[in-house]
Design a protein around this motif. Structure first.
Motif, PDB file in Angstrom:
ATOM      1  N   TYR A 268      29.911  26.780 -22.907  1.00 22.84           N
ATOM      2  CA  TYR A 268      30.364  28.117 -22.520  1.00 22.84           C
ATOM      3  C   TYR A 268      31.543  27.994 -21.567  1.00 22.84           C
ATOM      4  O   TYR A 268      31.637  27.041 -20.788  1.00 22.84           O
ATOM      5  N   LEU A 269      32.447  28.968 -21.647  1.00 25.79           N
ATOM      6  CA  LEU A 269      33.653  28.966 -20.817  1.00 25.79           C
ATOM      7  C   LEU A 269      33.365  29.560 -19.443  1.00 25.79           C
ATOM      8  O   LEU A 269      32.584  30.520 -19.332  1.00 25.79           O
ATOM      9  N   ALA A 270      34.000  29.006 -18.404  1.00 20.18           N
ATOM     10  CA  ALA A 270      33.790  29.484 -17.035  1.00 20.18           C
ATOM     11  C   ALA A 270      34.013  30.982 -16.917  1.00 20.18           C
ATOM     12  O   ALA A 270      33.413  31.645 -16.080  1.00 20.18           O
ATOM     13  N   ASP A 271      34.876  31.538 -17.792  1.00 23.42           N
ATOM     14  CA  ASP A 271      35.124  32.971 -17.780  1.00 23.42           C
ATOM     15  C   ASP A 271      35.612  33.377 -19.170  1.00 23.42           C
ATOM     16  O   ASP A 271      36.385  32.644 -19.799  1.00 23.42           O
TER      17      ASP A 271
ATOM     18  N   ARG B 276      36.471  42.466 -21.431  1.00 24.06           N
ATOM     19  CA  ARG B 276      37.823  42.121 -21.897  1.00 24.06           C
ATOM     20  C   ARG B 276      38.619  41.323 -20.863  1.00 24.06           C
ATOM     21  O   ARG B 276      39.378  40.417 -21.202  1.00 24.06           O
ATOM     22  N   MET B 277      38.463  41.677 -19.586  1.00 20.68           N
ATOM     23  CA  MET B 277      39.303  41.102 -18.533  1.00 20.68           C
ATOM     24  C   MET B 277      38.688  39.877 -17.856  1.00 20.68           C
ATOM     25  O   MET B 277      39.393  39.086 -17.235  1.00 20.68           O
ATOM     26  N   GLY B 278      37.351  39.754 -17.913  1.00 21.48           N
ATOM     27  CA  GLY B 278      36.706  38.646 -17.231  1.00 21.48           C
ATOM     28  C   GLY B 278      36.527  38.908 -15.749  1.00 21.48           C
ATOM     29  O   GLY B 278      36.719  40.030 -15.271  1.00 21.48           O
ATOM     30  N   GLY B 279      36.163  37.855 -14.999  1.00 25.50           N
ATOM     31  CA  GLY B 279      35.767  38.047 -13.615  1.00 25.50           C
ATOM     32  C   GLY B 279      36.534  37.254 -12.575  1.00 25.50           C
ATOM     33  O   GLY B 279      36.014  37.043 -11.471  1.00 25.50           O
ATOM     34  N   PHE B 280      37.744  36.804 -12.880  1.00 21.15           N
ATOM     35  CA  PHE B 280      38.525  36.153 -11.827  1.00 21.15           C
ATOM     36  C   PHE B 280      38.860  37.193 -10.753  1.00 21.15           C
ATOM     37  O   PHE B 280      39.412  38.254 -11.066  1.00 21.15           O
TER      38      PHE B 280
ATOM     39  N   TYR C 287      31.989  42.784  -9.875  1.00 21.17           N
ATOM     40  CA  TYR C 287      33.168  43.421 -10.461  1.00 21.17           C
ATOM     41  C   TYR C 287      33.157  44.923 -10.186  1.00 21.17           C
ATOM     42  O   TYR C 287      34.182  45.507  -9.813  1.00 21.17           O
ATOM     43  N   MET C 288      31.987  45.550 -10.318  1.00 24.33           N
ATOM     44  CA  MET C 288      31.861  46.985 -10.026  1.00 24.33           C
ATOM     45  C   MET C 288      32.175  47.268  -8.560  1.00 24.33           C
ATOM     46  O   MET C 288      32.805  48.277  -8.224  1.00 24.33           O
TER      47      MET C 288
END
Length: 399
Positions: free
Chosen positions: A283-286, A168-172, A148-149
């Motif tokens: 756990y959720l995928a994201d 907050r935004m997640g990693g999609f 993400y960075m």
């Protein structure tokens, strides 16, 4: 092109090994992007462009009644000599019998084959029938914080700002590649979620009571990071005046897993050294999948920190369990070959530190023990237990 080096290195490890490389993960997690990276890398390493066959099977040109024979001969006709061809086959699950075509191409041609798809049908009975022992499964997750960075390196934001945004935004990748505000980002993620539910679950499994199914999904999302059972869901629904069998709940959970919406984390008894079959966590995928459905709330951050740490451990190749040590719970026991680490996740220290440290110190072995926190002033060491800020834990090359 933004490269995800972890996946590229993994694919390089298996390049020219006579196994089908299967990349599977939730829709829009970046599988197609990884194939593009691979094509670019193959070209740079000297593979002629006409020996890289990149096929995407989602358009109407391909999925309208296409058979495994059509798939096989469509690829075979592009192979004009006996030199090695690299087959990059995207969204193959749209072709009924794709695994037969892939098996024939593996056996009857000089090929190195990579396939992707958005559900674990890619790793179910079809593969075990035709490709037993002839494929390697490579799970693909949404972006790590390090990735993400990299996606955001031109944004001018500090690592701390980017971590808060990532939480907050997640990693999609689709969200990370642009500068959406929170509302727009969650709208995009909701669209991804709806396409998964529609294409990979309700249509495939002929779910007729969509409202009831949605209520089960919402219960799971509300209880991310908590142990619960199918019976607990049935009782909850009964309290709302709804009726659903335990068997139906098990089916729903399995279908959500197969679409990579949720991931099951089993409990491990540290005393008996055995995996327990009850009171698992999911756990959720994201993390953004929760926020797009329920809105972002600071109160929900603690559970989602656990979610983020779980996937970081999975990305690094660990098998991850919840630890049960008599009556105490350890958030994660992560095992990789003969290595093991223990991890507790908590939002703030020091008010939680005594309890978290005590739980870890009761484990009488010498494997590394961590508390991962968002508390910026808490880094250090307490009786051998390492206190690590979430950003440092996520960016560490290894533990």
């Amino acid at each position: 092109m933004i490269v995800r080096p972890h996946y590229l290195e993994t694919l390089k490890t298996y390049r020219d090994v006579p196994l089908v490389k299967v990349l599977a993960g939730i829709r829009r997690c970046g599988k197609s992007m990884i194939l593009e990276m691979l094509q670019d890398d193959l070209t740079k390493s000297g593979v002629p462009a006409d020996h890289i066959i990149n096929m995407r099977y989602t358009s109407e040109d391909f999925n309208d009644g296409m058979t495994d024979n059509d798939m096989y001969y469509g690829i075979k006709e592009k192979m004009t000599d006996s030199e090695r061809y690299y087959l990059l086959l995207d969204e193959v699950q749209e072709i009924t019998g794709w695994e037969k075509a892939v098996n024939s191409l593996l056996e009857n041609a000089n090929t190195d084959i990579y396939v992707t798809g958005p559900n674990s049908k890619l790793m179910a009975s079809e593969i075990s029938t035709y490709l037993t022992g002839r494929y390697i499964s490579i799970p693909v997750f949404t972006l790590s914080f390090a990735e993400y960075m990299e996606f955001k390196k031109s944004s001018g934001r500090t690592p701390k700002e980017l971590l808060n945004e990532y939480i907050r935004m997640g990693g999609f990748p689709l969200v990370a590649l642009s500068n959406f505000d929170e509302g727009a980002a969650y709208q995009i993620v909701e669209g991804i979620y709806n396409s998964v539910i529609t294409s990979d679950i309700t249509k495939r499994h002929n779910i007729t009571n969509f409202d009831l199914f949605n209520r089960v999904v919402k219960y799971i999302i509300e209880n991310v990071g908590k142990t619960f059972s199918a019976n607990a869901i049935v009782k909850f629904l009964k309290s709302e005046g709804r009726s659903l069998s335990v068997e139906a709940v098990y089916n729903y959970l399995e279908w959500l897993e197969k679409a990579f919406v949720i991931y099951r984390c089993q409990r491990y008894d540290l005393q008996g050294k055995s995996i327990l079959k009850t009171q698992e966590k999911f756990y959720l995928a994201d993390a953004s999948l929760k926020y797009c459905m329920m809105g972002f709330s600071p109160k929900s951050v603690a559970a989602m920190l656990e979610n983020i740490v779980y996937f970081e451990l999975r990305r690094k190749g660990y098998e991850v369990y919840i630890g049960k040590n008599e009556t105490k719970e350890i958030d994660f026991v992560a095992v990789r070959r003969d290595e093991r680490i223990y991890v507790q996740v908590c939002r703030n220290l020091p008010e939680e530190s005594d309890h978290e440290v005590a739980n870890l110190l009761e484990i009488k072995d010498h494997y590394p023990k961590y508390i991962v926190t968002l508390d910026e002033l808490a880094a250090g060491n307490i009786n051998g237990v390492k206190i690590v800020h979430l950003a440092d834990f996520l960016l560490a090359k290894d533990y």
